[in-house]
Design an enzyme around this catalytic site. Sequence first.
Site, PDB file in Angstrom:
ATOM      1  N   GLY A   1      14.096   2.424   2.244  1.00  0.00           N
ATOM      2  CA  GLY A   1      13.629   3.756   1.823  1.00  0.00           C
ATOM      3  C   GLY A   1      14.715   4.563   0.985  1.00  0.00           C
TER       4      GLY A   1
ATOM      5  N   GLN B   1      20.014  11.013  -2.839  1.00  0.00           N
ATOM      6  CA  GLN B   1      20.815   9.606  -3.111  1.00  0.00           C
ATOM      7  C   GLN B   1      20.575   9.044  -4.770  1.00  0.00           C
ATOM      8  OE1 GLN B   1      18.542   7.586   0.312  1.00  0.00           O
ATOM      9  NE2 GLN B   1      20.497   6.673   0.402  1.00  0.00           N
TER      10      GLN B   1
ATOM     11  N   CYS C   1      22.763   2.678   5.327  1.00  0.00           N
ATOM     12  CA  CYS C   1      22.258   3.674   4.266  1.00  0.00           C
ATOM     13  C   CYS C   1      22.956   3.207   2.919  1.00  0.00           C
ATOM     14  CB  CYS C   1      22.875   5.085   4.697  1.00  0.00           C
ATOM     15  SG  CYS C   1      22.583   6.216   3.548  1.00  0.00           S
ATOM     16  N   LEU C   2      21.979   3.091   2.193  1.00  0.00           N
ATOM     17  CA  LEU C   2      22.270   2.783   0.665  1.00  0.00           C
ATOM     18  C   LEU C   2      23.568   3.530  -0.048  1.00  0.00           C
ATOM     19  CD1 LEU C   2      18.898   2.045  -1.167  1.00  0.00           C
ATOM     20  CD2 LEU C   2      20.527   0.403  -0.528  1.00  0.00           C
TER      21      LEU C   2
ATOM     22  N   HIS D   1      15.319   9.311   8.880  1.00  0.00           N
ATOM     23  CA  HIS D   1      16.535   9.039   8.170  1.00  0.00           C
ATOM     24  C   HIS D   1      16.421   9.748   6.823  1.00  0.00           C
ATOM     25  CE1 HIS D   1      20.027   5.976   6.821  1.00  0.00           C
ATOM     26  NE2 HIS D   1      19.491   6.616   5.790  1.00  0.00           N
ATOM     27  N   GLU D   2      15.281   9.479   6.052  1.00  0.00           N
ATOM     28  CA  GLU D   2      15.158  10.000   4.503  1.00  0.00           C
ATOM     29  C   GLU D   2      15.040  11.479   4.789  1.00  0.00           C
ATOM     30  OE1 GLU D   2      15.948   8.247   2.646  1.00  0.00           O
ATOM     31  OE2 GLU D   2      15.619   6.363   3.552  1.00  0.00           O
TER      32      GLU D   2
ATOM     33  N   HIS E   1      18.314  13.030   4.979  1.00  0.00           N
ATOM     34  CA  HIS E   1      19.012  13.067   3.548  1.00  0.00           C
ATOM     35  C   HIS E   1      18.616  14.403   2.747  1.00  0.00           C
ATOM     36  CE1 HIS E   1      21.381   9.669   3.179  1.00  0.00           C
ATOM     37  NE2 HIS E   1      20.439   8.705   3.209  1.00  0.00           N
TER      38      HIS E   1
HETATM   39 CO    CO Z   1      20.267   6.846   3.677  1.00  0.00          CO
END
Ligand code: CO
Length: 182
Positions: free
Chosen positions: A45, A50, A90-91, A132-133, A136
């Site tokens: 995701g 991000q 998380c990226l 989670h997204e 963000h």
């Molecule tokens: Co993340």
Amino acid sequence: MILKIHYYGDPLLRRKAQEVKNFDRELKRLVEDMFETMENNEGVGLAAPQVGVSQRVLVIDLKRISGERLVMINPKLQLSGSKESLSEGCLSIPGISGEVVRPVHVRVEGFDADGKKVELEAEGMLARVLQHEVDHLDGIFFVDRMNPVRRALINRKLKRLEKDNISGKLNSEKMKKAEGLF
Ligand code: CO
């Protein structure tokens, strides 16, 4: 086009992202680039902040579930059901993962890149990634939702990330060592 991932410590990731108003070609390009960037980083995701775009856009890779790509623009979440603890990564926070407690069930409505309404209900992994997204988009990281004892254990690493302000400096090879990234 593969976009640069922005990391923890970048103030843009703490901002509340803007609602999308124009469902135009630029938006479609952003969505395509986000899918490409997510796949390149082996994420499941990705939210627009991000990749440095403060707009309410997220993409999720459903390949392992149904072979589809999910895009949600201006998503609204309704949470329900019991809660469970699952490990998240998380990226934007390379090298750190941790258990987070969240509701099991979500209902989400939003729009696709053409401005068509999308509604769905989800449980398990998909419900988790959606929450989670959407976090963000509101400037929230999964580490903010960790229990304080667990959070204390990774605080030094987080501080270092914040201090180094590494956005744009990490290559994707390093990223691939982490797991379960969204
Ligand atoms: Co993340």
